[in-house]
Structure formats: structure tokens, C-alpha cells
Design a protein around this motif. Structure first.
Motif, mmCIF file in Angstrom:
data_model
loop_
_atom_site.group_PDB
_atom_site.id
_atom_site.type_symbol
_atom_site.label_atom_id
_atom_site.label_comp_id
_atom_site.label_asym_id
_atom_site.label_seq_id
_atom_site.Cartn_x
_atom_site.Cartn_y
_atom_site.Cartn_z
ATOM 1 N N GLN A 166 6.688 8.885 47.260
ATOM 2 C CA GLN A 166 8.085 9.382 47.333
ATOM 3 C C GLN A 166 8.413 10.503 46.448
ATOM 4 O OE1 GLN A 166 10.774 5.870 46.901
ATOM 5 N NE2 GLN A 166 10.751 5.668 49.127
ATOM 6 N N VAL B 2 4.131 13.965 50.264
ATOM 7 C CA VAL B 2 5.427 13.522 49.378
ATOM 8 C C VAL B 2 6.574 13.263 50.367
ATOM 9 C CG1 VAL B 2 6.924 14.255 47.357
ATOM 10 C CG2 VAL B 2 4.607 14.679 47.285
ATOM 11 N N SER B 3 7.188 12.233 50.666
ATOM 12 C CA SER B 3 8.387 12.066 51.313
ATOM 13 C C SER B 3 9.666 12.280 50.575
ATOM 14 C CB SER B 3 8.142 10.483 52.031
ATOM 15 O OG SER B 3 8.496 9.644 51.036
ATOM 16 N N SER B 4 10.695 12.709 51.420
ATOM 17 C CA SER B 4 12.007 12.759 50.946
ATOM 18 C C SER B 4 12.844 11.768 50.787
ATOM 19 C CB SER B 4 12.587 14.152 51.473
ATOM 20 O OG SER B 4 12.722 13.667 52.815
#
Length: 119
Positions: A12, A117-119
């Protein structure tokens, strides 16, 4: 000589990852070691460089967040990535200028490890 990159994964935004790159084979010593990355639809870019003596350089976008290091005894390089952002999403490649035990000095690439990478 082979370079094996590892440590990528899904994290994340704001999280951290540590990438490793291990060199093996007929190695006398390793000069410069580098991390590159290639995001979808973009050109490969140099992220960080470390000399055999430990001098480092970073692309502006990762300064203060990423740290490159190496263990010369283990022929291994690391990239500690903190405060990750979605724009850091890419395949990360390691690269090394290897002075071989036999034969000419050559430039080698690892196979790449995906960082998402997730928002």
C-alpha cells in the motif's frame, strides 16, 4: 555470471519494501551496481547507483525515500524503499559491472522484480 533480483510485491502507499540482487558465478569483483525501473508505457530509468566504495547517487524522485546499499563479501546489493507511492510501481531491474575471474569485464542484468504500490 547471473544476477538474481528478489523482494518485489504488492504494498500500500506509504509502505516499504526491500529489494535484493545477488550476483553469482565467476566473479573477481563488482564495480558499479545499479537499480533501474520501468513503469508500464515508460522508458527504463536509472533509480540508484552505488560504487564499489559505497558512493551513492539517486534520481531526484526517490531521494530521501530509497536507500541503496551493498555487501561486497556476498556480492549482493539492496534497495530499501520507504514511503512508497503509486508512481513507484514498476519492474525493478538490477545491473552490475562485473570484473570476472576469467574473461573481460561485462555488464549484467537481473531478470526484474515487480513492485506494485496501491493507492
Amino acid at each position: 555470471v547471473q544476477l538474481q533480483a528478489s523482494g518485489g510485491g504488492l504494498v500500500q502507499a506509504g509502505g516499504s519494501l526491500r529489494l535484493s540482487c545477488a550476483a553469482s558465478g565467476s566473479i573477481f569483483s563488482i564495480s558499479f551496481m545499479n537499480w533501474y525501473r520501468q513503469a508500464p508505457g515508460k522508458q527504463r530509468e536509472l533509480v540508484a547507483t552505488i560504487s564499489s566504495g559505497g558512493n551513492t547517487n539517486y534520481v531526484d524522485s526517490v531521494k530521501g525515500r530509497f536507500t541503496i546499499s551493498r555487501d561486497n563479501a556476498r556480492n549482493t546489493m539492496y534497495l530499501d524503499m520507504n514511503s512508497l507511492a503509486p508512481e513507484d510501481t514498476a519492474v525493478y531491474y538490477c545491473n552490475a559491472l562485473v570484473i570476472r575471474a576469467w574473461g573481460p569485464t561485462q555488464n549484467y542484468w537481473g531478470q526484474g522484480t515487480l513492485v506494485t504500490v496501491s493507492s
